[in-house]
Motif scaffolding. Sequence first.
Motif, PDB file in Angstrom:
ATOM      1  N   GLY A   1       1.021  -1.237  -0.137  1.00  0.00           N
ATOM      2  CA  GLY A   1       0.004   0.061   0.112  1.00  0.00           C
ATOM      3  C   GLY A   1       0.870   1.266   0.020  1.00  0.00           C
ATOM      4  N   ALA A   2       0.188   2.490  -0.302  1.00  0.00           N
ATOM      5  CA  ALA A   2       1.105   3.492  -0.381  1.00  0.00           C
ATOM      6  C   ALA A   2       1.469   4.114   1.070  1.00  0.00           C
ATOM      7  N   PRO A   3       2.567   4.709   1.197  1.00  0.00           N
ATOM      8  CA  PRO A   3       3.074   5.322   2.423  1.00  0.00           C
ATOM      9  C   PRO A   3       2.249   6.571   2.501  1.00  0.00           C
TER      10      PRO A   3
ATOM     11  N   ALA B   1       5.950   0.291   1.213  1.00  0.00           N
ATOM     12  CA  ALA B   1       5.159   0.324   2.333  1.00  0.00           C
ATOM     13  C   ALA B   1       5.867   0.121   3.802  1.00  0.00           C
ATOM     14  N   ARG B   2       7.051   0.011   3.628  1.00  0.00           N
ATOM     15  CA  ARG B   2       7.930  -0.090   4.914  1.00  0.00           C
ATOM     16  C   ARG B   2       8.250   1.407   5.505  1.00  0.00           C
TER      17      ARG B   2
ATOM     18  N   GLY C   1       7.923   8.582   3.983  1.00  0.00           N
ATOM     19  CA  GLY C   1       8.291   9.079   2.522  1.00  0.00           C
ATOM     20  C   GLY C   1       9.272   8.235   1.919  1.00  0.00           C
ATOM     21  N   VAL C   2       9.281   8.091   0.361  1.00  0.00           N
ATOM     22  CA  VAL C   2      10.339   7.542  -0.529  1.00  0.00           C
ATOM     23  C   VAL C   2      10.326   8.306  -1.607  1.00  0.00           C
TER      24      VAL C   2
ATOM     25  N   ILE D   1      12.051   6.850   6.360  1.00  0.00           N
ATOM     26  CA  ILE D   1      12.075   7.261   5.003  1.00  0.00           C
ATOM     27  C   ILE D   1      13.295   6.636   4.192  1.00  0.00           C
ATOM     28  N   LEU D   2      12.829   6.412   2.857  1.00  0.00           N
ATOM     29  CA  LEU D   2      13.766   5.568   1.988  1.00  0.00           C
ATOM     30  C   LEU D   2      14.294   6.811   0.869  1.00  0.00           C
ATOM     31  N   LEU D   3      15.634   6.958   0.850  1.00  0.00           N
ATOM     32  CA  LEU D   3      16.172   7.963  -0.069  1.00  0.00           C
ATOM     33  C   LEU D   3      16.741   7.204  -1.219  1.00  0.00           C
TER      34      LEU D   3
END
Length: 630
Positions: free
Chosen positions: A286-288, A346-347, A351-352, A404-406
Amino acid sequence: MVDSLTESRGADSVPGIPREPAGEIGGAEAAAPLRLTLLGPLRAFRDGLPLELGPLKQRLVLAVLLTRPNTPVSLEELTDAVWPDDPPRTARKNLQVYVSTLRRVLDPDDLGRLRHGPGGYVLHLTPQECDTLRFDELARHGDAEMRAGASSRAARTYRQALDLWRHDPFSDLVARADVLRAAVERRHARRLAVYEAWAEAQLEIGDPGPVADTVDEMVSRHPLRERLRAVQLIALHQVGRRTEALAAYDDCRQLLSRELGLEPGAALQSAYRSLLVDLAPPRPRGAPTGSRLLPPDLADFTGRTQELDAVSAQLATEGGPPVLVTGAAGAGKTAFAVHVAHRLAARYPDGVVATRLCAEDGSPRPWASVLAELARSLGCTERLPAGREEAATVWRSWLSGRRILLLLDDAPDAAALGPLLPPSGTTAALVTSRSRLPCLESAHRVELPPLSSEEALDLLGGIIGRPRLTAEHAAAARVAAATGHLPFALRAAGNRLSVLRHMPLGQYADRLEHPLEALDELASGGLGVRARLAGAWARLPAPARDSLNALAALPGSSFTLPAAARALGRDGRDAQRALEELIDVGVLPPPSPPEVTAHLAALPDAVRYELPWLTLLFAREQAAVPGDRC
């Protein structure tokens, strides 16, 4: 071992899951004249009637061919499988007899189904004719439907794939050949991934019952698989079996600690926290809730299963180092990283975000510009000081505690990453670079090699059409080989062939195999391999370009250190340093380590380097023109 999920239920592969009507996807389950079943004892049928496959050794030959349908299997591989210890002198003749008999059984109309070519024997099959190919096809359909947000259709499609399993693959032959044992292990790993995807889709559509009814048996086979454990917790919780869910988490936590010395990963801990406060568990897909600014994922992303699993596992470890993805120009580093980011979004509910660290002309972007873009994208309202270290401190402080994933794409060097990387904690960084960035000491490194032959043909077939690839399979393999099995070049070739639909694949392969024509042919629309290589060339340090110019004089792409030393005009030690520089900047793959022997130091020819074929062609073009064309 008999699959305990199926042995007591006959055709139902997963208990509690009703079977779907045949032929839901494109009528693909309609009866085919020939049908081979591998997911159980090896069987073959024609028009619904069983075929006699002959004695044991003949069935072993067929089984080995079926481990890689539509791909050449060499005589050596067949010999090792049939006679693992001491093949007779007549082994080759015996194999020819077995293959000839199988050809009469499987291809009585002599349609070229079982052929011999340069790489060995190829058994050509479609997904309608082989249950493992059908399983893979359904799994790909399910993945595409999940990416499109069609969770309900995806759940049905995954379930159709799982319903194909009757028993362990090759259950009557697997004990007799190592190659079959390895193939069965790969099949079980693929089945597990599809089961997990089905379970996540079921939870996505709010139907946890079938998952709760079947997941315990899967967990008993794969107790350390955290993705499976997470859906187990969520399913048990959603059906009201809260005490069992708590016990399952505690069992997994103790097992991970005892066996691996690890704590449960982020997804499993998140499901556990939701369980403790009796909230609805988070959806596994699912969307963050935060910003999600990523390029589109490739609908036909192909292969890289091992690398995807390695990166996903590393990013699941909180407080881990940045993950660095490297590879040759055209290996698909950016596409891979974007695919990972979509897969794991989803993790990271806060933000991604992806950003490029180099401009279109290849020059590094100023760190302040990149940092300001990231801050705006993620809603950071902190004032960033002008000083590099002060700004980095404020940035890391803001990231602290956020999930957050950068995605930092195309890093030119380790210095460009300095002020951008997050602190140790819940924010993760995924970095791509053409260079191996030896100064980035703490990174977890993942090298993207070229695709395997099977993956390359799968990608090419998805672009030009499966029927066309199947009809000219040998020529398609030549096309794939001429691209070096690099995804970017394969897409360029596939797009061009999609336009030139009248052209036989063999004719196009002839063009690609011609050194003076290959780079001209690998251009279609916005995809140009020469332009991509030119961009990489322009960013090389001058000494590296000089070394490539000198290596262009070599007769082929594979060479030894003494051959390189002669081409470079240097002694062995200086030549080795020049090659190591090419490895550092990502132009030359590291050589495979040779078998260690007592005389290795005296055998400089023991180590072979392999310059990517398209890079060699481009280097020859540059060497032929005075000065640097790029």
